[in-house]
Design a protein around this motif. Sequence first.
Motif, PDB file in Angstrom:
ATOM      1  N   GLY A  41      37.035  37.235  43.552  1.00  0.00           N
ATOM      2  CA  GLY A  41      36.359  37.200  44.844  1.00  0.00           C
ATOM      3  C   GLY A  41      35.608  35.911  45.087  1.00  0.00           C
ATOM      4  N   PHE A  42      34.376  36.058  45.554  1.00  0.00           N
ATOM      5  CA  PHE A  42      33.549  34.910  45.908  1.00  0.00           C
ATOM      6  C   PHE A  42      33.265  34.026  44.695  1.00  0.00           C
ATOM      7  N   ALA A  43      33.012  34.642  43.528  1.00  0.00           N
ATOM      8  CA  ALA A  43      32.724  33.872  42.315  1.00  0.00           C
ATOM      9  C   ALA A  43      33.918  33.020  41.907  1.00  0.00           C
ATOM     10  N   ASN A  90      35.227  32.544  26.610  1.00  0.00           N
ATOM     11  CA  ASN A  90      36.439  33.349  26.476  1.00  0.00           C
ATOM     12  C   ASN A  90      36.138  34.827  26.273  1.00  0.00           C
ATOM     13  N   ASN A  91      34.887  35.228  26.155  1.00  0.00           N
ATOM     14  CA  ASN A  91      34.520  36.628  26.009  1.00  0.00           C
ATOM     15  C   ASN A  91      34.146  37.258  27.336  1.00  0.00           C
ATOM     16  N   ARG A  92      34.286  36.574  28.408  1.00  0.00           N
ATOM     17  CA  ARG A  92      33.871  37.063  29.716  1.00  0.00           C
ATOM     18  C   ARG A  92      35.087  37.510  30.520  1.00  0.00           C
ATOM     19  N   ALA A  93      34.850  38.432  31.421  1.00  0.00           N
ATOM     20  CA  ALA A  93      35.891  38.842  32.347  1.00  0.00           C
ATOM     21  C   ALA A  93      36.184  37.697  33.309  1.00  0.00           C
ATOM     22  N   THR A  94      37.405  37.651  33.781  1.00  0.00           N
ATOM     23  CA  THR A  94      37.753  36.597  34.730  1.00  0.00           C
ATOM     24  C   THR A  94      37.019  36.832  36.034  1.00  0.00           C
TER      25      THR A  94
END
Length: 188
Positions: free
Chosen positions: A10-12, A3-7
Motif C-alpha cells: 500500500g502506501f508504505a 529480512n525479518n520484516r513483512a514486505t
Amino acid sequence: MANNRATKSGFAAEAQRKINAKYSDELAQESLEWVKIILDEDFGVSGDMDNFYEVLRDGQVLCRLVNNIKPGIVKKVNKSAMAFKCMENINAFLEAVKELGVPAQETFQTVDLWERQNLNSVVICLQSLGRKAGNYGKPSIGPKEADKNERHFSDEKLKAGQTIIGLQMGSNKGATQSGIIMGNTRHM
C-alpha cells in the motif's frame, strides 16, 4: 534486520519505492571506491543497493573509515554481529562525522542503513564526509567545498552606501495606476 520484516504494501510500499528511486548506483560506487582508497582494503565496489548494504551494514567499515581520517575519533569498534552492537557502530560513525564537520542535514539515521530504509541518505553522508576529508589530508570526492570569502569595507565606504536609495525602497517614477477606473464606483 530488514529480512525479518513483512514486505511493505500500500502506501508504505509506494513511499519506499520513491525513496529507492532516488538512490544512485554511480554515486554509491564512487563512495565505495573512495572508502576502498582511504582504508586500503579490497572489498566489492559495485554500486548496486545489495552490495552497498552488505559492505556497510554492520558499521565496522564506517568506523574504520572515520578512524583513518581522524585517528581515535571512534573509541571502540564492535566486532560482534549482534544487531545492537552493529547499530552502536553506525551511531558512533554518525557522531564522528558530525564532529568532523558534516552538517546534520547530510547525515542519516541508524535505521536508514541497518534496516535498509534509505540508502540514498547514506550515500549523501559519505559524499559529504568525502568533501570534509580533504581538510584532514586525505583524498576527497565530489565537488570542492567553497572557501570563505570575507570582505572588509572601510567606514567611509559604508557611509557612502547609506546615501543611495535603491529601487527596492520604492520609486515615484514609471507607471502608476492613476487614471485607471475599473468598473462602477462604490455605492453606499
